[in-house]
Design an enzyme around this catalytic site. Structure first.
Site, PDB file in Angstrom:
ATOM      1  N   ARG A 260      62.193  48.899  24.947  1.00 37.76           N
ATOM      2  CA  ARG A 260      62.302  49.507  26.275  1.00 37.76           C
ATOM      3  C   ARG A 260      62.168  48.467  27.389  1.00 37.76           C
ATOM      4  NH1 ARG A 260      58.757  53.185  29.890  1.00 37.76           N
ATOM      5  NH2 ARG A 260      60.228  54.690  30.754  1.00 37.76           N
TER       6      ARG A 260
ATOM      7  N   ALA B 101      63.909  55.466  34.975  1.00 34.61           N
ATOM      8  CA  ALA B 101      63.786  55.566  33.528  1.00 34.61           C
ATOM      9  C   ALA B 101      62.872  56.741  33.224  1.00 34.61           C
ATOM     10  CB  ALA B 101      63.204  54.270  32.955  1.00 34.61           C
ATOM     11  N   SER B 102      63.333  57.670  32.403  1.00 33.85           N
ATOM     12  CA  SER B 102      62.580  58.892  32.134  1.00 33.85           C
ATOM     13  C   SER B 102      61.312  58.604  31.334  1.00 33.85           C
ATOM     14  CB  SER B 102      63.456  59.882  31.360  1.00 33.85           C
ATOM     15  OG  SER B 102      64.589  60.234  32.104  1.00 33.85           O
ATOM     16  N   VAL B 103      60.388  59.541  31.370  1.00 36.76           N
ATOM     17  CA  VAL B 103      59.146  59.459  30.600  1.00 36.76           C
ATOM     18  C   VAL B 103      59.511  59.402  29.110  1.00 36.76           C
ATOM     19  CG1 VAL B 103      57.004  60.657  30.039  1.00 36.76           C
ATOM     20  CG2 VAL B 103      57.923  60.760  32.368  1.00 36.76           C
TER      21      VAL B 103
END
Length: 367
Positions: A6, A39-41
């Protein structure tokens, strides 16, 4: 998720923040309360990928490229299949293309385009997933998903957002999974309206364009010198127990459901009393009357010390509050029940039962 790094998709973010279960903004939106892209959880990313159930060899379309991270995860899941991701913002699309190349996912196709148009080049798709809030389902997406294909969409209606997993059966999309979530809205859909309820803009109402709402009338209703009434339900909850199902159940057959937002400033000034969740509380609206969901602490039951109820304003407020309590009690009788959501395109004729009508689709919820 252990395979795809990530941090590669979040350049400039330290490792601790890159791997924390939180959203990370990648492009601000100056002068607006929400960023343009983030950026999503990670836990939400995992939940939605589980709903999608992508298989090796699948052809997948992603709506909203973001950082490129989700497209990389999809590439791992489909193996020799195809992943196409689309974003309207040139900076976001470039960021995704750059990070995907850096991480070794050159095989993912990135297209800069209005996401509402999808990507006809590689249709039909076995899977479509959106990483932005969707208020209506565009006709182009209907044309691009295969019969039997699956969509996972953060769908917005009546002020809430749910990640809904849908399978196409001919001219219908039918759900089999639904989870609470929150996403930035897609650019180009303006069906959800927001209106201030006081001059300081610290109380706001969020509603759909098909609802008849008079914000000016409600502004007068919510004045501090107007009397309020409270109606309690029979339902108690524990400190960690979710009650979002009240909202969901109410929307199944009540077109008066909206979202009331009280900012921190409004709460500090005690402009309204005990909203269930200040930033997003379900409410029923009828002309100049309003009732919203409340949570009251009581000591009678230490296992479930909070009681749900409704606070009412306006000439018909108490009637609305009783109706809201009816929704609360219906939820309380089957707290874990999840409705089936059926969607048809707007050109297929009237759907049976109570429907929520949008320009390109019709939504029906049944318990």
């Amino acid at each position: 998720m252990r395979t795809v790094p990530r941090d590669t998709f979040l350049p400039g973010i330290d490792l601790k923040n890159a791997y924390t279960d939180q959203a990370v903004t990648i492009k601000d939106n100056p002068g607006q309360p929400l960023p343009l892209s983030c950026a999503s959880v990670p836990s939400v990313v995992a939940m939605m990928l589980g709903q999608l159930a992508a298989r090796p060899g699948d052809n997948v379309l992603e709506i909203g490229a973001g950082t490129g991270y989700n497209a990389a995860l999809l590439a791992e899941l489909v193996g020799g299949g195809r992943v196409t991701t689309v974003d309207i913002d040139p900076d976001v699309a470039l960021h995704a293309r750059t990070t995907l190349n850096t991480a070794g996912y050159e095989r993912v196709t990135v297209i800069e385009r209005n996401s509402l148009l999808g990507a006809h080049e590689h249709a039909p798709y076995d899977r479509i997933i959106a990483t932005v809030g969707i208020w209506d389902i565009p006709a182009a997406w209907w044309d691009q998903v295969a019969d039997g294909g699956r969509l996972v969409l953060p769908l917005r209606w009546r002020g809430q957002t749910r990640s809904v997993a849908l399978t196409r059966h001919g001219n219908q999309l039918v759900s089999d999974s639904m989870e609470m979530c929150g996403f930035l809205p897609i650019i180009g859909q303006n069906g959800e309206q927001t209106a201030p309820l006081n001059t300081a803009d610290t109380l706001r109402l969020h509603y759909d364009q098909d609802q008849t709402i008079n914000p000016d009338a409600l502004t007068h209703t919510l004045r501090a010198d107007n009397p309020i009434r409270e109606v309690l339900s029979a339902q108690r909850i524990g400190g960690e127990e979710s009650f979002d199902g009240v909202w969901l159940r109410a929307t199944a057959h009540d077109d008066r459901v909206c979202r009331l937002e009280a900012t921190p400033e409004a709460m500090e000034q005690a402009l309204i009393s005990r909203p269930a969740t200040p930033a997003r509380t379900p409410a029923l609206i009828d002309d100049a009357s309003l009732a919203y969901l409340t949570v009251t602490h009581e000591d009678a039951d230490p296992q479930r010390p909070f009681r749900l109820g409704a606070t009412a304003y306006g000439p018909r407020g108490e009637e609305l509050a009783r109706d809201l309590v009816t929704h609360i009690d219906a939820w309380g009788a089957a707290r874990l029940a999840v409705p089936r959501l059926t969607i048809t395109s707007s050109d297929t004729g009237d759907a049976p039962g109570h429907t929520i009508n949008k320009p390109e689709s019709r939504i029906t919820l049944t318990y």
